[in-house]
Every structure is written in C-alpha cells, then in structure tokens.
Design a protein around this motif. Sequence first.
Motif, mmCIF file in Angstrom:
data_model
loop_
_atom_site.group_PDB
_atom_site.id
_atom_site.type_symbol
_atom_site.label_atom_id
_atom_site.label_comp_id
_atom_site.label_asym_id
_atom_site.label_seq_id
_atom_site.Cartn_x
_atom_site.Cartn_y
_atom_site.Cartn_z
ATOM 1 N N TYR A 86 0.822 -1.215 0.000
ATOM 2 C CA TYR A 86 0.000 0.000 0.000
ATOM 3 C C TYR A 86 0.853 1.261 0.000
ATOM 4 O O TYR A 86 2.061 1.217 0.245
ATOM 5 N N ILE A 87 0.192 2.351 -0.299
ATOM 6 C CA ILE A 87 0.803 3.673 -0.184
ATOM 7 C C ILE A 87 0.266 4.333 1.081
ATOM 8 O O ILE A 87 -0.950 4.381 1.302
ATOM 9 N N SER A 132 -9.673 -3.517 -0.791
ATOM 10 C CA SER A 132 -9.648 -3.271 0.645
ATOM 11 C C SER A 132 -8.230 -3.391 1.160
ATOM 12 O O SER A 132 -7.414 -4.130 0.607
ATOM 13 N N PHE A 133 -7.946 -2.687 2.248
ATOM 14 C CA PHE A 133 -6.661 -2.868 2.916
ATOM 15 C C PHE A 133 -6.586 -4.259 3.549
ATOM 16 O O PHE A 133 -5.509 -4.845 3.662
ATOM 17 N N LEU A 134 -7.724 -4.802 3.941
ATOM 18 C CA LEU A 134 -7.765 -6.139 4.519
ATOM 19 C C LEU A 134 -7.674 -7.173 3.403
ATOM 20 O O LEU A 134 -8.493 -7.177 2.491
ATOM 21 N N PRO A 135 -6.682 -8.064 3.431
ATOM 22 C CA PRO A 135 -6.473 -8.972 2.294
ATOM 23 C C PRO A 135 -7.455 -10.136 2.281
ATOM 24 O O PRO A 135 -8.010 -10.513 3.317
ATOM 25 N N PRO A 136 -7.663 -10.738 1.112
ATOM 26 C CA PRO A 136 -8.414 -11.992 1.058
ATOM 27 C C PRO A 136 -7.716 -13.034 1.940
ATOM 28 O O PRO A 136 -6.493 -13.048 2.045
ATOM 29 N N PHE A 194 -4.685 -5.762 11.220
ATOM 30 C CA PHE A 194 -4.433 -4.876 10.089
ATOM 31 C C PHE A 194 -4.809 -3.442 10.441
ATOM 32 O O PHE A 194 -4.074 -2.499 10.140
ATOM 33 N N PHE A 195 -5.953 -3.287 11.091
ATOM 34 C CA PHE A 195 -6.500 -1.939 11.258
ATOM 35 C C PHE A 195 -5.895 -1.170 12.428
ATOM 36 O O PHE A 195 -5.470 -0.020 12.269
ATOM 37 N N THR A 196 -5.847 -1.774 13.611
ATOM 38 C CA THR A 196 -5.424 -1.012 14.787
ATOM 39 C C THR A 196 -3.966 -0.557 14.720
ATOM 40 O O THR A 196 -3.684 0.626 14.938
ATOM 41 N N PRO A 197 -2.995 -1.427 14.401
ATOM 42 C CA PRO A 197 -1.609 -0.946 14.400
ATOM 43 C C PRO A 197 -1.272 -0.004 13.252
ATOM 44 O O PRO A 197 -0.280 0.717 13.311
ATOM 45 N N ASN A 198 -2.096 0.014 12.199
ATOM 46 C CA ASN A 198 -1.786 0.830 11.022
ATOM 47 C C ASN A 198 -2.645 2.069 10.859
ATOM 48 O O ASN A 198 -2.242 2.992 10.140
ATOM 49 N N GLN A 231 -14.062 -1.009 6.716
ATOM 50 C CA GLN A 231 -13.433 -1.068 5.395
ATOM 51 C C GLN A 231 -14.052 -0.061 4.435
ATOM 52 O O GLN A 231 -13.349 0.591 3.666
ATOM 53 N N ARG A 232 -15.371 0.046 4.474
ATOM 54 C CA ARG A 232 -16.052 0.992 3.591
ATOM 55 C C ARG A 232 -15.672 2.428 3.932
ATOM 56 O O ARG A 232 -15.406 3.241 3.042
ATOM 57 N N LEU A 233 -15.629 2.754 5.223
ATOM 58 C CA LEU A 233 -15.253 4.110 5.630
ATOM 59 C C LEU A 233 -13.819 4.422 5.195
ATOM 60 O O LEU A 233 -13.542 5.500 4.654
ATOM 61 N N LEU A 234 -12.910 3.477 5.422
ATOM 62 C CA LEU A 234 -11.517 3.680 5.022
ATOM 63 C C LEU A 234 -11.408 3.842 3.514
ATOM 64 O O LEU A 234 -10.660 4.712 3.030
ATOM 65 N N PHE A 235 -12.144 3.036 2.780
ATOM 66 C CA PHE A 235 -12.138 3.109 1.313
ATOM 67 C C PHE A 235 -12.646 4.474 0.855
ATOM 68 O O PHE A 235 -12.049 5.124 -0.023
ATOM 69 N N ASP A 236 -13.746 4.947 1.434
ATOM 70 C CA ASP A 236 -14.338 6.227 1.034
ATOM 71 C C ASP A 236 -13.446 7.411 1.384
ATOM 72 O O ASP A 236 -13.383 8.393 0.637
ATOM 73 N N GLU A 237 -12.758 7.305 2.522
ATOM 74 C CA GLU A 237 -11.904 8.411 2.972
ATOM 75 C C GLU A 237 -10.489 8.318 2.410
ATOM 76 O O GLU A 237 -9.712 9.272 2.524
#
Length: 525
Positions: free
Chosen positions: A290-291, A332-336, A433-437, A481-487
Amino acid sequence: MTSLSTVARGMVLAAACAVMAAQAADNVTFCASASPDGFDIAQYETVATNDAAGLTIYDQLLQMKPGTTEVLPGLAKTWEISADGLQYTLRLRPGVKFHTTPWFKPTRDMNADDVLWSLNRINDKAHPAHGMARNGYPYWAGMSMPELLKSVTKLDEMSVRITLTRSESPFLANLTMSAIASVFSAEYAGQLQKAGKLDQINTQPVGTGPYVFKSYQKDAVVRFAANPAYWGGAPKLDLIFAITPDPSVAIQRVKAGECQVANIGGDNARSFDGDARNAVLLAKTLVTSYIAPNATRKFLSDRRFRLALSLAIDRATFVQSVHGGFAAPAGSFLPPGIWSHDAGLKTVQDLERARQLVKDAGYDGSELSLFATARSSDIKRAVELLQADWAQIGVKVKPQLMELGELYKRTGKAEHDLALLSWFSDNGDPDNFFTPNLSCAAAEGGGNKSHWCHKGFDDLLGAARGTADIRKRREIYRKAQRLLFDETGLIPLVNKQDVFAVSKRIKGFLATPFGGSEFRFVSLN
C-alpha cells in the motif's frame, strides 16, 4: 542512504561468502532479503527482524499452528478467560530452558517472573528497563496495549494473570505475536542491569526459542545454533542468515548451493524454470502492499487529493511488472484470506476524474517525497511506475530510497509525504491490520504511517474489539473497510504471493501466512 556503494557491497558479499564457505553439512543457509533492525524483538516491526529474532531466538506465550492462524499453547500450556473477558489466567509450561551463551548461564528454568518482566518493562514507563529501548515500542503502542493492559500478576511460580481494562476479542491471538508476547529472561536482565548494560539485550539476546544466537556481522551474516534443549524438540540443523538484499544475487547463491532458501519475489520465479536442483515455492501470505499518504501534510490532508492518487494508479500493470503476475489488485486494505474481507471494494484507474480531483484540491505543483526501501529491483520498478502514473495527473513525486529500518523509523516520525509499504498480518485477526496501522493511538506511537486519525473509524475498531460475537465483528469490520475506502485513509495497491526458491534437498521449510520463514522443522537430504 540510497544503497550500498560498490566497494561496500563487495565487502559484504565477500564476508557472507567466507562464512558460508566454512559452513558444515549440518547448516541451512537462508538468503535473507534485509538485515534485522536488532534482536530485542519488542522494539521492532519488520518481517526481517521477526525472522531473525521472533521466530528463532524467542518463544511467545501462545503460538500459531505452523502454516495456519490457529492458536495453540506456547510457553503457556493452558489458559482460562473470565466470563467478562477481563482476565486471562495462563499456566506456564514447566521445564523450559533459557539459552546458555558465552554471556549468560541460566541458573533456573523459565517461570512467572520472566513473564512479568517481559510485559511490564514494555508497558510500565517506571520500569527500570523501559527506557532502554531506543526505538520505543511502536507495535505495543500501535495495538493500544498501554490503555488495554491493567496489570500482570504472579499467582505462583508457574501461573500469571493478565487483567485488561476492557474486553478485547483479539487479545488471545495477540499473545502469539513476537513484539507483544515474547518472553525474556528476568535473570539475564538483572545481570545486565547490575552491570549497567541493559542495552545488550538488543545485541546479545537470550531467549527460549529453537535457535541460540551466536553472532551478527552487520549487513552480512547472522549465525544461530540449534537449541539442543528446546522444549519443542531441537532443530536438526544450525541456521545461517546471509543478508542478500538483491534478488538477482540471491538467485545466483541458490543456484550455486550457497543458500538453500531465498525469498526472490514473483518477478524472478521463472529464473528457476527447468532447474533440477531447486524449486519455486508459492506462499499464500496475508499481506497488502500500500501507499501511506501522510495526512498531516499539505494537500495530502485533503481526501480528494488522496483519492486522486489512488485513481491514477494502473494496478494491473503493477501486478505484472512488479510481481510477475503473482499478485492481485487490492481494493480493501484487509487482504483476502482474513475473515470479514470485503471483496466488493474495487479500485479502478480513472485519470480524468483524478485530474479533476487534483484541481479541486488546489494542488500547486509542489514536489512530493515518496519513501521506499532500496532493497530490490522490484521496489525500484514499483516506484518508477507510481511516479509515471502520478505524472499523468500532474503530480510531481521525488523518490527517496533507504534501508528498511530507516524507512519504518522515518515514516513513523511523519517525515514523508508518501511511502510505499507492505503489511503482513501477525495473527490472522482483522484488528491486526487496522489497529496498528490506522488507529489514532498508532498515529501517536509511530505505527500508523499514514498518520490518519479518524474518530468514526477509531470508534468502529473499538466496538469490534469489544464484542466476542463473530457475526457482529464481521459487520463492524465491513463498515470500517467501507469508511476507510471512502476516505482513502491509505491507498491499497496489491495482495501479493511470497515466492521462495528452495533447494530440493530441503524438507520441512515453512513460509508462514504472516510473511515469516520458519526453519525449526528443516532437514537436508
């Protein structure tokens, strides 16, 4: 630092070759793609450091079943969780030996005092060893552990109770993570503290793991001996890490028999077509490249500008040119492979819309820095592709290539505009994935490289951690995931496969789902 000079590279290569030339038949050599940052695993967050410390020198309170995300007993042989989810009672495994080294001779087996020392020195700022970590404890901070961990109590010599401030569903899985739950010797720490040399934990480590640290020649070679007293069964072979940042050199070493295992990247997989002595191993890894756009910087604080950067990227070309096709575009940032992954999130290239968003954001043509590691040719190609894609929408980017440890350190301090990074799951839980990043706590602790702090997103993470109902957690993480994607809090690129070259003489090598390399079961034909 952009790269090693030709002279320095030659010296490193010569040193590594000299060591490997002297190796006996009872060794396995791994061409490691990066140097460890150190050997006090609690201070660091890179895969290279976890390979060289967390999976070798140390054991954790719990462990994952090899090659899976199933939690199993580790240094704790059993555990009990209170009905309210606030207390974890761990019964420790008897007879676990700490390493005997030239710098330490243990007089007792592992016990509850070691667990208390290991957790409290990270969590308690008043602990005499807390300040010895020059890098701090970014993973601990990023996982919100200071706010979560209320106390660690010794019940008896072989039992401890961890009390939390709130119910935390991922906590059991967190006890498998090396930067959180590795157990150090309190006896060794006391010896070092008395001598005023606590920082030697980072250079002369002592653990209970399958391998005993022997020596490290910086940026060249790490040597380990199989631990004959390992509680899980002694490894059959000693272990050498030959630091080999350049995949083309790693390929040469594998073909020459100097290394038996190397992570070569998907773009190099065909180098072993028709090779009778070596094979290619594909690993299903829980990883997203990711960037990280620094949301504290001008323009990048604007969602429209971040979205424009994402829309400009040609991920299909990225997959082929950088990863040789052994990857897939990430939405998504969360991988399959991690439960609650939202496969409905898709990223597309839309240059026209991206150009309009750049204009709307008021971008003035200022040059932005792009931090990336200089370790391999695939990263350099990735940087070139991104630079070209963003040039098409009028955004100027100047790459700055550096060593991996420096990259993590400088992005943690928000010195970048953009950074090219990858995150490997440590325990298979979405929270990892979400909390530490992306949490606000991680932004303060240096783990959140995007420095994006969003209260609504933080609230969702807290709600997910606070419920044990898997269905509710799945629903909450999909909203997150949706909120992160939208923002566009960060910009997902691809989900790649790890590609290893492995000698056909090797049996028992495991590429973990978390990007790690597991050698304790390895034998040679």
